[in-house]
Design a protein around this motif. Structure first.
Motif, PDB file in Angstrom:
ATOM      1  N   CYS A   1       0.836  -1.203   0.000  1.00 17.98           N
ATOM      2  CA  CYS A   1       0.000   0.000   0.000  1.00 17.98           C
ATOM      3  C   CYS A   1       0.871   1.254   0.000  1.00 17.98           C
ATOM      4  CB  CYS A   1      -0.923   0.008   1.209  1.00 17.98           C
ATOM      5  SG  CYS A   1      -2.259  -1.199   1.113  1.00 17.98           S
ATOM      6  N   GLY A   2       0.464   2.217  -0.805  1.00 16.25           N
ATOM      7  CA  GLY A   2       1.243   3.436  -0.957  1.00 16.25           C
ATOM      8  C   GLY A   2       2.190   3.410  -2.132  1.00 16.25           C
ATOM      9  N   THR A   3       2.300   2.265  -2.807  1.00 16.05           N
ATOM     10  CA  THR A   3       3.193   2.157  -3.960  1.00 16.05           C
ATOM     11  C   THR A   3       2.382   2.154  -5.250  1.00 16.05           C
ATOM     12  OG1 THR A   3       3.217  -0.281  -3.999  1.00 16.05           O
ATOM     13  CG2 THR A   3       4.839   0.834  -2.595  1.00 16.05           C
ATOM     14  N   LEU A   4       3.076   2.417  -6.348  1.00 14.87           N
ATOM     15  CA  LEU A   4       2.454   2.466  -7.670  1.00 14.87           C
ATOM     16  C   LEU A   4       2.396   1.055  -8.242  1.00 14.87           C
ATOM     17  CD1 LEU A   4       1.348   4.527  -9.774  1.00 14.87           C
ATOM     18  CD2 LEU A   4       3.643   4.502 -10.803  1.00 14.87           C
ATOM     19  N   VAL A   5       1.182   0.603  -8.569  1.00 13.83           N
ATOM     20  CA  VAL A   5       0.946  -0.779  -8.987  1.00 13.83           C
ATOM     21  C   VAL A   5       0.224  -0.789 -10.332  1.00 13.83           C
ATOM     22  CG1 VAL A   5      -0.355  -2.876  -8.421  1.00 13.83           C
ATOM     23  CG2 VAL A   5       0.916  -1.687  -6.639  1.00 13.83           C
ATOM     24  N   ARG A   6       0.562  -1.766 -11.166  1.00 10.24           N
ATOM     25  CA  ARG A   6      -0.121  -1.962 -12.456  1.00 10.24           C
ATOM     26  C   ARG A   6      -0.673  -3.381 -12.494  1.00 10.24           C
ATOM     27  NH1 ARG A   6      -0.035  -0.156 -17.982  1.00 10.24           N
ATOM     28  NH2 ARG A   6      -0.195  -1.873 -19.487  1.00 10.24           N
ATOM     29  N   ILE A   7      -1.963  -3.499 -12.825  1.00  8.01           N
ATOM     30  CA  ILE A   7      -2.631  -4.798 -12.915  1.00  8.01           C
ATOM     31  C   ILE A   7      -3.224  -4.926 -14.309  1.00  8.01           C
ATOM     32  CG2 ILE A   7      -4.470  -6.254 -11.980  1.00  8.01           C
ATOM     33  CD1 ILE A   7      -4.106  -4.797  -9.328  1.00  8.01           C
ATOM     34  N   GLU A   8      -2.808  -5.944 -15.034  1.00  6.24           N
ATOM     35  CA  GLU A   8      -3.254  -6.137 -16.409  1.00  6.24           C
ATOM     36  C   GLU A   8      -4.340  -7.212 -16.484  1.00  6.24           C
ATOM     37  OE1 GLU A   8       0.266  -6.976 -18.670  1.00  6.24           O
ATOM     38  OE2 GLU A   8       0.951  -4.887 -18.616  1.00  6.24           O
ATOM     39  N   GLY A   9      -5.052  -7.238 -17.607  1.00  4.58           N
ATOM     40  CA  GLY A   9      -6.023  -8.293 -17.869  1.00  4.58           C
ATOM     41  C   GLY A   9      -7.264  -8.234 -16.998  1.00  4.58           C
TER      42      GLY A   9
ATOM     43  N   LEU B   1      -4.863  -1.450 -15.302  1.00  2.81           N
ATOM     44  CA  LEU B   1      -5.067  -0.358 -14.355  1.00  2.81           C
ATOM     45  C   LEU B   1      -3.768  -0.050 -13.636  1.00  2.81           C
ATOM     46  CD1 LEU B   1      -8.413  -1.520 -12.677  1.00  2.81           C
ATOM     47  CD2 LEU B   1      -8.149   0.334 -14.353  1.00  2.81           C
ATOM     48  N   THR B   2      -3.479   1.235 -13.464  1.00  2.00           N
ATOM     49  CA  THR B   2      -2.308   1.675 -12.727  1.00  2.00           C
ATOM     50  C   THR B   2      -2.756   2.693 -11.684  1.00  2.00           C
ATOM     51  OG1 THR B   2      -0.890   1.376 -14.663  1.00  2.00           O
ATOM     52  CG2 THR B   2      -0.017   2.735 -12.881  1.00  2.00           C
ATOM     53  N   GLY B   3      -2.202   2.599 -10.492  1.00  2.00           N
ATOM     54  CA  GLY B   3      -2.553   3.572  -9.466  1.00  2.00           C
ATOM     55  C   GLY B   3      -1.833   3.295  -8.167  1.00  2.00           C
ATOM     56  N   ILE B   4      -2.056   4.170  -7.197  1.00  2.00           N
ATOM     57  CA  ILE B   4      -1.479   3.995  -5.868  1.00  2.00           C
ATOM     58  C   ILE B   4      -2.366   3.037  -5.091  1.00  2.00           C
ATOM     59  CG2 ILE B   4      -0.809   5.135  -3.727  1.00  2.00           C
ATOM     60  CD1 ILE B   4       0.948   5.916  -6.078  1.00  2.00           C
ATOM     61  N   LEU B   5      -1.774   1.969  -4.577  1.00  2.00           N
ATOM     62  CA  LEU B   5      -2.537   0.922  -3.903  1.00  2.00           C
ATOM     63  C   LEU B   5      -2.962   1.371  -2.512  1.00  2.00           C
ATOM     64  CD1 LEU B   5      -3.526  -2.036  -4.231  1.00  2.00           C
ATOM     65  CD2 LEU B   5      -1.440  -2.719  -3.003  1.00  2.00           C
TER      66      LEU B   5
ATOM     67  N   LYS C   1      -5.989   4.058  -6.492  1.00  2.00           N
ATOM     68  CA  LYS C   1      -6.315   5.463  -6.670  1.00  2.00           C
ATOM     69  C   LYS C   1      -5.597   5.933  -7.930  1.00  2.00           C
ATOM     70  CE  LYS C   1      -6.681   9.833  -4.200  1.00  2.00           C
ATOM     71  NZ  LYS C   1      -6.473  10.541  -2.914  1.00  2.00           N
ATOM     72  N   LEU C   2      -6.376   6.247  -8.963  1.00  2.00           N
ATOM     73  CA  LEU C   2      -5.809   6.617 -10.262  1.00  2.00           C
ATOM     74  C   LEU C   2      -5.302   8.049 -10.239  1.00  2.00           C
ATOM     75  CD1 LEU C   2      -8.526   5.128 -12.651  1.00  2.00           C
ATOM     76  CD2 LEU C   2      -6.659   3.947 -11.482  1.00  2.00           C
ATOM     77  N   ARG C   3      -4.259   8.325 -11.030  1.00  2.00           N
ATOM     78  CA  ARG C   3      -3.741   9.681 -11.153  1.00  2.00           C
ATOM     79  C   ARG C   3      -4.529  10.480 -12.175  1.00  2.00           C
ATOM     80  NH1 ARG C   3       2.111   7.455 -12.376  1.00  2.00           N
ATOM     81  NH2 ARG C   3       0.688   6.131 -13.576  1.00  2.00           N
ATOM     82  N   ASP C   4      -4.926   9.832 -13.276  1.00  2.00           N
ATOM     83  CA  ASP C   4      -5.762  10.449 -14.306  1.00  2.00           C
ATOM     84  C   ASP C   4      -6.368   9.339 -15.140  1.00  2.00           C
ATOM     85  OD1 ASP C   4      -3.850   9.667 -16.302  1.00  2.00           O
ATOM     86  OD2 ASP C   4      -2.699  11.482 -15.850  1.00  2.00           O
ATOM     87  N   GLU C   5      -7.137   9.708 -16.180  1.00  2.00           N
ATOM     88  CA  GLU C   5      -7.843   8.697 -16.969  1.00  2.00           C
ATOM     89  C   GLU C   5      -6.908   7.783 -17.756  1.00  2.00           C
ATOM     90  OE1 GLU C   5      -7.580  12.350 -19.624  1.00  2.00           O
ATOM     91  OE2 GLU C   5      -7.808  11.878 -17.496  1.00  2.00           O
ATOM     92  N   THR C   6      -5.686   8.205 -18.013  1.00  2.00           N
ATOM     93  CA  THR C   6      -4.749   7.354 -18.754  1.00  2.00           C
ATOM     94  C   THR C   6      -4.224   6.207 -17.898  1.00  2.00           C
ATOM     95  OG1 THR C   6      -2.780   8.670 -18.193  1.00  2.00           O
ATOM     96  CG2 THR C   6      -4.045   9.338 -20.143  1.00  2.00           C
ATOM     97  N   ASP C   7      -4.542   6.203 -16.633  1.00  2.00           N
ATOM     98  CA  ASP C   7      -4.160   5.069 -15.780  1.00  2.00           C
ATOM     99  C   ASP C   7      -5.036   3.841 -16.038  1.00  2.00           C
ATOM    100  OD1 ASP C   7      -1.901   5.901 -14.509  1.00  2.00           O
ATOM    101  OD2 ASP C   7      -2.939   6.753 -12.788  1.00  2.00           O
ATOM    102  N   CYS C   8      -6.042   3.988 -16.899  1.00  6.64           N
ATOM    103  CA  CYS C   8      -6.784   2.840 -17.425  1.00  6.64           C
ATOM    104  C   CYS C   8      -6.421   2.706 -18.897  1.00  6.64           C
ATOM    105  CB  CYS C   8      -8.292   3.019 -17.259  1.00  6.64           C
ATOM    106  SG  CYS C   8      -9.276   1.664 -17.928  1.00  6.64           S
TER     107      CYS C   8
END
Length: 255
Positions: A174-182, A231-235, A245-252
């Protein structure tokens, strides 16, 4: 239609430089030479025992900025990370992306501020003066923030998100930048949705994760795209489930 789019003791470990793109027009550049880090974010989180604690010793940590308030989903807070551990700084000021853009390396002076945990994130901020239900309060002072968070004169590089599956998520992330695909948008009711609030996504095995977007974020009323995406965001973690928590719409990102 919506648009698509305790006191902690200092450790002697030095934090290696974090990988941190060229700043865009209007972003301020700094050339301060910060004090060396006395501990790491990972060690700091390991020492933290869960109770709000004012840091009384002259400790410093170093990390890379991973959040951005340009789209206003992050409101007056700044997230940094290094080596798989994160820290949220309760800055209390607007337009933080001008002074601390994503990918910048910063040194943070912890002494005098309170450490606490909120939504699984380790936070640094002012000790609350009233019982408002929040573990920390905003720093909310430009001079104090400038003394606390010192940006280094290093070239900027995009922060790299940790690629993982929903099943691999752990509270310590938690608190780190994470990317989850699929994953795909999977609301409880099969209707089109917008980003505002928390929204359910699922992978092919049925594992779910939520996204969180403030109703005041610039992309809150954008349509959530259908189909497989990353999806990419702060966990974060609210006690029962993980959220990004997404930074902006491009995080999807559609796949």
């Amino acid at each position: 239609m919506a648009r698509t789019r305790g006191v902690l003791a200092g450790a002697a470990m030095l934090l290696l430089p974090a990988g941190c793109y060229d700043s865009s027009f209007g972003e301020k550049k700094r050339t301060e030479t910060p004090a060396p880090a006395t501990t790491t974010l990972k060690a700091l989180r390991g020492q933290f025992e869960g109770n709000p604690t004012v840091v009384e010793s002259p400790m410093t940590v170093r990390g890379c900025v991973t959040s951005c308030d340009r789209s206003e989903n992050f409101y007056r807070t700044l997230c940094i990370e290094a080596d798989g551990a994160g820290l949220e700084i309760m800055a209390g000021l607007d337009h933080l992306h001008n002074d601390y853009p994503e990918g910048s390396t910063v040194t943070v002076h912890l002494q005098g501020w309170m450490l606490a945990e909120n939504r699984g994130l380790l936070q640094l901020g002012r000790k609350p003066t009233t019982d408002n239900g929040y573990p920390t309060d905003y720093i909310a002072s430009r001079p104090a923030l400038d003394r606390t968070v010192v940006r280094e004169a290093e070239p900027l590089r995009p922060p790299a998100a940790a690629l993982c599956t929903i099943g691999e998520l752990r509270p310590t992330m938690c608190g780190t930048l994470v990317r989850i695909e699929g994953v795909h948008y999977a609301p409880q009711e099969p209707v089109p949705g917008t980003w505002a609030g928390d929204n359910r996504f699922a992978d092919d095995a049925g594992n779910e994760i939520r996204t969180y977007v403030r109703p005041y974020a610039r992309f809150a009323d954008y349509d959530i795209p259908a189909g497989r995406c990353a999806l990419t965001g702060i966990l974060q973690h609210d006690g029962n489930r993980y959220l990004l928590k997404l930074r902006d719409e491009t995080d999807c990102e559609r796949l």
